[in-house]
Design an enzyme around this catalytic site. Structure first.
Site, mmCIF file in Angstrom:
data_model
loop_
_atom_site.group_PDB
_atom_site.id
_atom_site.type_symbol
_atom_site.label_atom_id
_atom_site.label_comp_id
_atom_site.label_asym_id
_atom_site.label_seq_id
_atom_site.Cartn_x
_atom_site.Cartn_y
_atom_site.Cartn_z
ATOM 1 C CG ASP A 1 -11.493 -2.169 -0.666
ATOM 2 O OD1 ASP A 1 -10.265 -2.662 -0.164
ATOM 3 O OD2 ASP A 1 -11.748 -0.821 -0.813
ATOM 4 C CG ASP B 1 -1.523 -1.283 0.979
ATOM 5 O OD1 ASP B 1 -2.286 -1.853 0.168
ATOM 6 O OD2 ASP B 1 -2.601 -0.950 1.900
HETATM 7 O O1 1PR Z 1 -10.871 2.762 -5.261
HETATM 8 O O2 1PR Z 1 -9.810 2.515 -7.615
HETATM 9 O O3 1PR Z 1 -8.586 4.482 -6.298
HETATM 10 O O4 1PR Z 1 -8.315 2.133 -5.578
HETATM 11 C C1 1PR Z 1 -8.059 2.181 -4.330
HETATM 12 C C2 1PR Z 1 -6.831 1.159 -3.508
HETATM 13 O O5 1PR Z 1 -6.318 0.900 -2.135
HETATM 14 C C3 1PR Z 1 -8.300 -0.148 -3.133
HETATM 15 O O6 1PR Z 1 -7.996 -1.638 -3.779
HETATM 16 C C4 1PR Z 1 -7.912 -0.499 -1.445
HETATM 17 O O7 1PR Z 1 -8.080 -1.361 -1.185
HETATM 18 C C5 1PR Z 1 -6.745 0.460 -1.563
HETATM 19 N N1 1PR Z 1 -6.623 1.300 -0.088
HETATM 20 C C6 1PR Z 1 -7.785 2.157 0.181
HETATM 21 N N2 1PR Z 1 -7.110 3.015 1.484
HETATM 22 C C7 1PR Z 1 -6.741 1.643 1.888
HETATM 23 C C8 1PR Z 1 -5.711 1.953 3.391
HETATM 24 O O8 1PR Z 1 -5.543 1.060 3.693
HETATM 25 N N3 1PR Z 1 -6.279 2.499 3.927
HETATM 26 N N4 1PR Z 1 -5.947 -0.479 1.406
HETATM 27 C C9 1PR Z 1 -6.417 0.876 1.158
HETATM 28 C C10 1PR Z 1 -5.817 -1.719 1.232
HETATM 29 C C11 1PR Z 1 -5.831 -3.588 1.380
HETATM 30 C C12 1PR Z 1 -4.438 -4.612 1.472
HETATM 31 C C13 1PR Z 1 -4.038 -5.129 2.762
HETATM 32 C C14 1PR Z 1 -4.434 -6.617 3.104
HETATM 33 C C15 1PR Z 1 -3.769 -7.473 3.776
HETATM 34 N N5 1PR Z 1 -5.222 -2.119 1.608
HETATM 35 O O9 1PR Z 1 -4.543 -3.959 0.431
HETATM 36 O O10 1PR Z 1 -2.680 -5.246 2.034
HETATM 37 O O11 1PR Z 1 -5.323 -5.456 3.512
HETATM 38 O O12 1PR Z 1 -2.968 -6.787 4.979
HETATM 39 P P1 1PR Z 1 -2.625 -7.787 6.266
HETATM 40 O O13 1PR Z 1 -1.866 -8.522 5.465
HETATM 41 O O14 1PR Z 1 -1.545 -6.207 6.810
HETATM 42 O O15 1PR Z 1 -3.654 -8.051 7.352
HETATM 43 P P2 1PR Z 1 -9.489 2.525 -5.803
#
Ligand code: 1PR
Length: 456
Positions: free
Chosen positions: A316, A157
């Site tokens: 999500d 991320d």
């Molecule tokens: O909506 O098309 O602009 O895409 C935004 C992208 O950014 C989406 O794929 C969304 O999942 C991601 N995103 C947005 N905000 C966050 C955040 O964390 N604040 N991250 C985010 C999502 C989830 C996974 C993470 C796993 C594993 N992160 O990528 O890596 O949950 O984590 P872990 O193994 O440590 O539990 P758009």
């Protein structure tokens, strides 16, 4: 040398588009994999077994990266009688042509340039001419290891921190700021270096998510473009990029389509793009329009131009607890993890904007709508489990796997290698993704691959 659709073009044609003839250098027509009992596209690391015949250095014990829906079914002796040396792969019950070679022509259904060290060896053997010299000779080696392995993906991320640096971060249930007074964005390292480290540790794919999309940044200067360019110089496994892929207006007022943005990413080294928020909005329109496809969504346009396998939808979802199975119109499951008031049932609501906004759409509805639009894969996060290190949400994964035929990547909650083992054992997920446990240096990617290791 021909790769993937390059191999397909050597044949006479394909059911993918019966009106477009192939080059006809090889007799026969391709057809689609049967998706009755397995996910299609066929995505991941599989064998190319040349039955003890030398074929440009292919090794029976190695795995190569495939991503395709159409294949040439292998019939024993058929292509050999036309003078080709053939390597096969198997997917479910189907045996297909993984590579063919004759003289200095080499064609692979898999992507050698994305197949790590094993793929680089093949390319070298082609470029040096060594492969041609030894083609078809009898070789002895270990027994082939057939079948598709289940992928382990490292996810980064990425966002700009308060000092303006692009950093890899990681949230707890999507909150990426430190718990202390100043609430700084967690900084876990530099994207390009970390991607290289995970490639060297054996990651089957690397995913970058730009979690704050394009905040006021001219598109041509997108920092993720540079990250992709630099990463693809040293990382030879597939790269996925997500965040901000939607029709948008540039800082100078120019309209830019999602397809143009995706094109910029593909040209910079991405193999797949991942769409989050925009997919939910498109799915809402799909249902309100009575399941009609207009061809104008980002998913449809990008999959039409680049193929379904290039479009991932990142979901999500978060749990909504209800007291009984028919409490809402949504696809509801009975859960082993009771809600705050002892509720025994829940459904998963889709969110947009990084979990900031919840929509009245459940995860099954979303998955089925985006599959109909042409998405080739689902990246299934879970806000409740994200960053908890408590393991994947097996109930969520099983619900979604049962609802679609495209591959699913389980994500969120991995805290140790046993969680990967568990999700591969307890569900039919096609891949599993980890982030925090790798970034914090607690475990390597290799340690998470005990169930499906691949050899270079
Ligand atoms: O909506 O098309 O602009 O895409 C935004 C992208 O950014 C989406 O794929 C969304 O999942 C991601 N995103 C947005 N905000 C966050 C955040 O964390 N604040 N991250 C985010 C999502 C989830 C996974 C993470 C796993 C594993 N992160 O990528 O890596 O949950 O984590 P872990 O193994 O440590 O539990 P758009």
């Amino acid at each position: 040398m021909a790769i993937c659709v390059g191999l397909q073009a050597l044949f006479e044609g394909s059911t993918e588009d019966p009106n477009v003839p192939g080059l006809g250098l090889i007799k026969g027509k391709l057809d689609r994999f049967d998706d009755t009992n397995k996910a299609v596209p066929h995505i991941g690391w599989n064998s190319a077994n040349s039955s003890s015949k030398s074929l440009y250095g292919l090794r029976p014990e190695s795995k190569y990266y495939y991503v395709h829906s159409y294949k040439y079914p292998y019939v024993n002796g058929e292509l050999e009688s036309q003078g080709w040396t053939v390597a096969t792969g198997s997917y479910g019950e189907e045996t297909f042509v993984g590579a063919v070679a004759k003289g200095n022509i080499l064609a692979t259904q898999f992507h050698p340039e994305k197949s790590g060290v094993a793929g680089l060896k093949l390319i070298k053997s082609f470029l040096t001419g060594e492969g041609e010299k030894t083609l078809g000779q009898e070789v002895t080696g270990p027994a082939p290891t057939g079948g598709l392995t289940r992928r382990v993906i490292a996810c980064l991320d990425v966002r700009t921190n308060d000092q303006g640096d692009l950093v890899v971060t990681k949230g707890d249930q999507y909150d990426v700021r430190e718990k202390g007074e100043d609430r700084n964005v967690r900084n876990l390292g530099k994207p390009v270096e970390m991607a290289k480290k995970y490639y060297e540790q054996g990651a089957d794919e690397v995913t970058f998510l730009n979690i704050t999309s394009f905040r006021d940044c001219p598109l041509a200067d997108l920092p993720m473009l540079e990250i992709l360019r630099r990463t693809s110089e040293t990382v030879f496994v597939p790269l996925t990029i997500g965040g901000g892929i939607r029709d948008t207006v540039d800082t100078d007022g120019t309209k830019v389509s999602a397809l143009e943005i995706a094109t910029m990413y593909f040209k910079s080294g991405a193999d797949k793009v991942s769409i989050g928020s925009d997919a939910v909005l498109a799915a809402e329109e799909y249902y309100s329009g009575g399941h009609k496809l207009w061809g104008n969504t980002a998913i449809e346009q990008i999959s039409k131009a680049y193929g379904n396998q290039a479009v991932v939808v990142s979901v999500d979802p978060k749990r909504v607890y209800v007291p009984k199975l028919d409490a809402t119109r949504h696809n509801t499951i009975r859960t082993r993890f009771l809600g705050p008031k002892g509720e025994e049932y829940c459904w998963y609501a889709c969110t947009i904007k990084g979990g900031r906004e919840t929509r009245d759409m459940d995860v099954v509805e979303l998955a089925q709508a985006v599959e109909a639009m042409g998405a080739g894969e689902l990246l299934l996060n879970c806000i409740d489990c994200d960053g908890t290190n408590s393991g994947f949400d097996l109930e969520l994964i099983s619900q979604v796997k049962a609802a679609v035929r495209i591959p699913v990547i389980a994500s969120s909650g991995a805290g140790n290698p046993a969680h990967f083992e568990e999700v591969f054992r307890e569900t039919t997920t096609d891949a599993a993704l980890g982030a925090g446990m790798f970034h914090r240096g607690e475990y390597t990617v290799q340690q998470s691959k005990t169930i499906s290791p691949r050899q270079d």
